[in-house]
Design a protein around this motif. Structure first.
Motif, mmCIF file in Angstrom:
data_model
loop_
_atom_site.group_PDB
_atom_site.id
_atom_site.type_symbol
_atom_site.label_atom_id
_atom_site.label_comp_id
_atom_site.label_asym_id
_atom_site.label_seq_id
_atom_site.Cartn_x
_atom_site.Cartn_y
_atom_site.Cartn_z
ATOM 1 N N ARG A 6 -15.166 -42.237 -17.577
ATOM 2 C CA ARG A 6 -14.396 -43.209 -18.135
ATOM 3 C C ARG A 6 -14.562 -44.611 -17.968
ATOM 4 N N ASP A 8 -12.619 -48.540 -18.842
ATOM 5 C CA ASP A 8 -11.392 -49.252 -18.940
ATOM 6 C C ASP A 8 -11.973 -50.726 -19.483
ATOM 7 N N SER A 13 -8.429 -47.459 -22.511
ATOM 8 C CA SER A 13 -9.224 -46.407 -21.533
ATOM 9 C C SER A 13 -9.890 -45.547 -22.496
ATOM 10 N N ARG A 14 -11.418 -45.304 -22.346
ATOM 11 C CA ARG A 14 -11.930 -44.345 -23.187
ATOM 12 C C ARG A 14 -12.668 -43.759 -22.392
ATOM 13 N N LEU A 15 -13.094 -42.248 -22.896
ATOM 14 C CA LEU A 15 -14.298 -41.431 -22.282
ATOM 15 C C LEU A 15 -15.496 -41.759 -22.897
ATOM 16 N N HIS A 34 -9.268 -41.520 -26.715
ATOM 17 C CA HIS A 34 -9.079 -40.363 -25.579
ATOM 18 C C HIS A 34 -7.911 -40.674 -24.544
ATOM 19 N N SER A 35 -6.731 -41.421 -25.043
ATOM 20 C CA SER A 35 -5.781 -41.773 -24.079
ATOM 21 C C SER A 35 -4.818 -40.477 -23.633
ATOM 22 N N ILE A 38 -6.835 -38.389 -21.413
ATOM 23 C CA ILE A 38 -6.826 -39.125 -19.912
ATOM 24 C C ILE A 38 -5.400 -38.886 -19.195
ATOM 25 N N GLY A 85 -13.673 -39.059 -14.792
ATOM 26 C CA GLY A 85 -14.478 -38.502 -15.901
ATOM 27 C C GLY A 85 -14.296 -36.964 -16.043
#
Length: 319
Positions: A6, A8, A13-15, A34-35, A38, A85
């Motif tokens: 992850r 931020d 936030s994204r992976l 990817h929200s 998550i 993650g």
């Protein structure tokens, strides 16, 4: 297997894909949002089979991509109850599905992976802090040296001593391999190399910069360093660029007071071939201001001494 970690930011936030083994995935997966994924795992906090994930997030494009890639199980990794993650596993080489014991074992492996990654992150941060601390110590030393140079320059009246000391100090402070000072000729107002360190003597003899009125002086700010490589080839300052480059100059600093330009400081490349940073230019600007004032004071002192000698001779002639 895929490992997603992850990241931020203020916006979202994204992976981010950090490890891929025996998987290929579409570009939309890596660049997509990817929200939902998550939020799903932060809410459920447990491993999910792909069919369970499809039920939890029906129609989500990221989940659809996971299914198309042949993903079988997604194991979340947490740090202090926050999603750190995802550990993504593909189909098994045997027909059996993951047992509860195997899923628990994967959970422990995921927790161990988080610990390892955090240790690596802390070690990297520690190394960066050590480098920063070392740089700060160097800068503190530079400031002490800068104070000593400024004090010597401002309290000196011997012009030759001032300029030679200044060139040596600048070379040490900024770690450059050469420095020269072009001073104005009284008769022509042209600039020639008066003092230099690390410059070929033939180049010194051949270097002359015409009177500043012919060179676009209005384009130069008072005592502000100018990086040679940033001067365009089609502007009025190109003549400066061409002449100062002849002295192997990488940066030059016009030294000017209310009475006009007094001198031009030219610095060569840094010893380690690195670029001049903003901190280097700030130090150079401060030293330039000090030297301009010192040059003006030294000239006033020399003029005063000259007039005093003339008065002394006149007095002696009268008696």
């Amino acid at each position: 297997m895929i490992v997603l970690l992850r990241e931020d930011s203020e916006e979202s936030s994204r992976l981010v894909v950090r490890l891929v083994k025996n998987f290929s995935f579409p570009e939309t997966f890596e660049k997509g949002s990817h929200s939902f994924l998550i939020e799903c795992f932060e809410h459920l906090s447990k491993p999910l089979l792909i069919k369970e994930l499809l039920t939890s997030l029906p129609g989500d494009p990221i989940v659809v991509d996971l299914q198309a890639m042949g993903v079988n199980l997604v194991v979340p990794m947490f740090q202090q109850r926050k999603l750190f993650g995802l550990l993504i596993l593909g189909e098994r080489t045997i027909a059996n599905s993951f047992s509860r014991e195997e899923v628990d074992q994967l959970n422990r492996i995921a927790s161990l992976l988080v610990t390892v990654l955090e240790n690596v992150k802390l070690r990297k941060l520690t190394e960066e802090l050590e480098v920063t601390n070392r740089d700060l110590k160097i800068r503190v030393l530079d400031l002490h040296n800068l104070f000593d140079v400024s004090r010597e320059v401002c309290h000196g009246l011997d012009l030759s001593h001032i300029l030679n000391s200044f060139l040596l100090a600048v070379m040490g402070q900024l770690r450059v391999n050469s420095a020269s000072l072009l001073v104005k000729e009284n008769e022509t107002s042209n600039f020639r190399v008066g003092y230099s360190k690390g410059i070929d003597k033939e180049k010194i003899a051949e270097t002359l910069i015409p009177h500043q009125e012919e060179m676009g002086e209005e384009l130069i700010f008072d005592n502000q360093p100018i990086i040679i490589s940033q001067i365009p080839d089609d502007g009025r300052l190109y003549r400066w660029k061409k002449m100062i480059s002849f002295l192997d100059g990488k940066v030059f600093l016009p030294l000017r007071t209310k009475g006009g330009m007094l001198a031009i400081l030219v610095l060569g490349a840094k010893i380690d071939d690195s670029a001049f940073g903003q901190s280097d230019l700030k130090i150079l600007s401060v030293l330039g201001n000090e030297l301009s004032a010192a040059l003006e004071n030294a000239q006033l002192y020399q003029n005063l001494a000259k007039k005093n000698e003339e008065l002394q001779r006149s007095y002696e002639e009268l008696w």
